[in-house]
Design a protein around this motif. Structure first.
Motif, PDB file in Angstrom:
ATOM      1  N   THR A 126       0.854  -1.186   0.000  1.00  0.00           N
ATOM      2  CA  THR A 126       0.000   0.000   0.000  1.00  0.00           C
ATOM      3  C   THR A 126       0.888   1.232   0.000  1.00  0.00           C
ATOM      4  O   THR A 126       1.787   1.358   0.837  1.00  0.00           O
ATOM      5  CB  THR A 126      -0.906   0.006   1.241  1.00  0.00           C
ATOM      6  OG1 THR A 126      -1.624  -1.238   1.294  1.00  0.00           O
ATOM      7  CG2 THR A 126      -1.878   1.169   1.213  1.00  0.00           C
ATOM      8  N   THR A 127       0.645   2.151  -0.934  1.00  0.00           N
ATOM      9  CA  THR A 127       1.600   3.242  -1.144  1.00  0.00           C
ATOM     10  C   THR A 127       0.897   4.581  -1.306  1.00  0.00           C
ATOM     11  O   THR A 127      -0.093   4.694  -2.030  1.00  0.00           O
ATOM     12  CB  THR A 127       2.463   2.973  -2.398  1.00  0.00           C
ATOM     13  OG1 THR A 127       3.155   1.730  -2.231  1.00  0.00           O
ATOM     14  CG2 THR A 127       3.473   4.085  -2.631  1.00  0.00           C
ATOM     15  N   LEU A 128       1.449   5.590  -0.632  1.00  0.00           N
ATOM     16  CA  LEU A 128       1.004   6.976  -0.783  1.00  0.00           C
ATOM     17  C   LEU A 128       2.171   7.757  -1.363  1.00  0.00           C
ATOM     18  O   LEU A 128       3.251   7.813  -0.767  1.00  0.00           O
ATOM     19  CB  LEU A 128       0.582   7.552   0.572  1.00  0.00           C
ATOM     20  CG  LEU A 128      -0.234   8.852   0.564  1.00  0.00           C
ATOM     21  CD1 LEU A 128      -1.548   8.660  -0.168  1.00  0.00           C
ATOM     22  CD2 LEU A 128      -0.496   9.316   1.994  1.00  0.00           C
ATOM     23  N   PHE A 129       1.959   8.339  -2.534  1.00  0.00           N
ATOM     24  CA  PHE A 129       3.014   8.985  -3.316  1.00  0.00           C
ATOM     25  C   PHE A 129       2.669  10.466  -3.452  1.00  0.00           C
ATOM     26  O   PHE A 129       1.538  10.813  -3.816  1.00  0.00           O
ATOM     27  CB  PHE A 129       3.071   8.318  -4.698  1.00  0.00           C
ATOM     28  CG  PHE A 129       4.188   8.739  -5.595  1.00  0.00           C
ATOM     29  CD1 PHE A 129       5.330   7.971  -5.706  1.00  0.00           C
ATOM     30  CD2 PHE A 129       4.094   9.889  -6.374  1.00  0.00           C
ATOM     31  CE1 PHE A 129       6.357   8.335  -6.569  1.00  0.00           C
ATOM     32  CE2 PHE A 129       5.113  10.261  -7.232  1.00  0.00           C
ATOM     33  CZ  PHE A 129       6.250   9.484  -7.330  1.00  0.00           C
ATOM     34  N   VAL A 130       3.609  11.337  -3.163  1.00  0.00           N
ATOM     35  CA  VAL A 130       3.383  12.786  -3.244  1.00  0.00           C
ATOM     36  C   VAL A 130       4.189  13.372  -4.393  1.00  0.00           C
ATOM     37  O   VAL A 130       5.391  13.099  -4.523  1.00  0.00           O
ATOM     38  CB  VAL A 130       3.774  13.480  -1.929  1.00  0.00           C
ATOM     39  CG1 VAL A 130       3.941  14.985  -2.132  1.00  0.00           C
ATOM     40  CG2 VAL A 130       2.732  13.226  -0.860  1.00  0.00           C
ATOM     41  N   THR A 131       3.543  14.160  -5.244  1.00  0.00           N
ATOM     42  CA  THR A 131       4.247  14.852  -6.319  1.00  0.00           C
ATOM     43  C   THR A 131       3.439  16.061  -6.777  1.00  0.00           C
ATOM     44  O   THR A 131       2.228  16.133  -6.547  1.00  0.00           O
ATOM     45  CB  THR A 131       4.495  13.914  -7.527  1.00  0.00           C
ATOM     46  OG1 THR A 131       5.290  14.585  -8.502  1.00  0.00           O
ATOM     47  CG2 THR A 131       3.186  13.488  -8.176  1.00  0.00           C
TER      48      THR A 131
END
Length: 322
Positions: free
Chosen positions: A186-191
């Motif tokens: 499970t991944t939360l990616f910020v960009t």
């Protein structure tokens, strides 16, 4: 796999509202990207998930267990930072094993897990090197291996590609996605990079001024923006007023047709620009007195010239404003 739930989270820094009623459910094994301009609150949300910041109100939980008052080191989350944050005095192997050592895994487990992670990120032969002996892309792979080595319930990625050049950035982006799918983390990616978000995500959470404007698949947020903010932030678009109606249209949905075509609106070619995969034709709509862009494939045999009169046909309206 774990799910991650933000439930009505609010956060202020003095007079600045960083997050307002922020509610987001990240499903097990899903990669969601928080996308938005600087200051929209995306990094604040990530730091609250990690435990580096605390919400003023609301709750954050993983698998229905509240994390609101849990210290960062107890949350079992892997974090990859923009600046890599590798220990310069430790080798690649020692960097990757750091979290395992802190959790007091035995040496055999550490060695096995480190070897597995270095093979996973294609750095199996570089374990004895120090960070300064690696390229930027290699350093980011080490940071990713270190984060995954502890088998985190959630992986948090804070602008992990922004320090890389364009070619390496694309390579590492694709590798991150492949690794995430392979490990089912499970991944939360910020960009703030929309191309990055669209390429890597299962779903995209578009943010502005501390609030969520839309959550959907990359295709949904691109083709069917729910707010003017999303329509203006994702992709390229131009505003057109026609027949008393104002709407947004994307360049790929602006077709150049013959001047006698009944579907077309008279326009004159103002500029023709080669932009790689496409030729961008800037058009001045005669009866509207405004500019609109159209994309043609760069392989097109015939392109209009500056000053040509052409017809413009809008094949699809992105969003009606008024």
């Amino acid at each position: 796999m774990s799910n991650l739930l933000f439930n009505n989270v609010n956060k202020r820094f003095k007079d600045v509202v960083a997050l307002s009623n922020f509610t987001l459910d990240v499903e097990p094994g899903e990669l969601i990207t928080l996308l938005g301009p600087s200051g929209c609150g995306k990094t604040t949300a990530l730091r609250i998930a990690a435990g580096f910041e605390y919400a003023d109100s609301g709750d954050i939980s993983a698998d229905a267990v509240s994390l609101t008052h849990v210290r960062p080191q107890k949350r079992n989350m892997g974090m990859v930072f923009q600046s890599y944050s590798l220990f310069p005095h430790l080798t690649v192997t020692e960097n990757v094993s750091f979290g395992l050592s802190v959790r007091k895994h035995d040496k055999a487990t550490q060695s096995r897990r480190v070897n597995d992670m270095l093979e996973l990120v294609q750095l199996g032969t570089l374990g004895s090197r120090y960070p300064h002996q690696l390229s930027g892309g290699q350093q980011q792979r080490v940071a990713l291996a270190r984060a995954l080595a502890i088998e985190p319930s959630v992986l948090l990625l804070d602008e992990p590609l922004s320090a890389l050049d364009a070619r390496v950035r694309t390579e590492v982006r694709d590798e991150i996605r492949a690794l995430q799918k392979r490990t089912d983390t499970t991944t939360l990616f910020v960009t703030h990079d929309q191309e990055e978000a669209i390429a890597i995500s299962d779903r995209v959470c578009v943010m502005g001024n501390g609030s969520i404007h839309q959550v959907g698949t990359p295709r949904q947020v691109y083709l069917n923006p729910e707010t003017d903010f999303v329509a203006g932030f994702i992709g390229q678009s131009d505003s057109v007023i026609l027949g008393g109606r104002q709407f947004l249209v994307r360049p790929e949905d602006v077709a150049i047709v013959a001047t006698g075509d009944e579907r077309g609106h008279l326009a004159y070619v103002k500029a023709v620009e080669f932009v790689g995969a496409n030729i961008q034709v800037v058009l001045m709509l005669n009866e509207l007195g405004q500019e609109v862009r159209s994309y043609m494939p760069s392989t097109a045999d015939i392109t209009p010239a500056i000053g040509d009169a052409v017809g413009v046909h809008f094949t699809r309206i992105l969003r009606t404003i008024a």
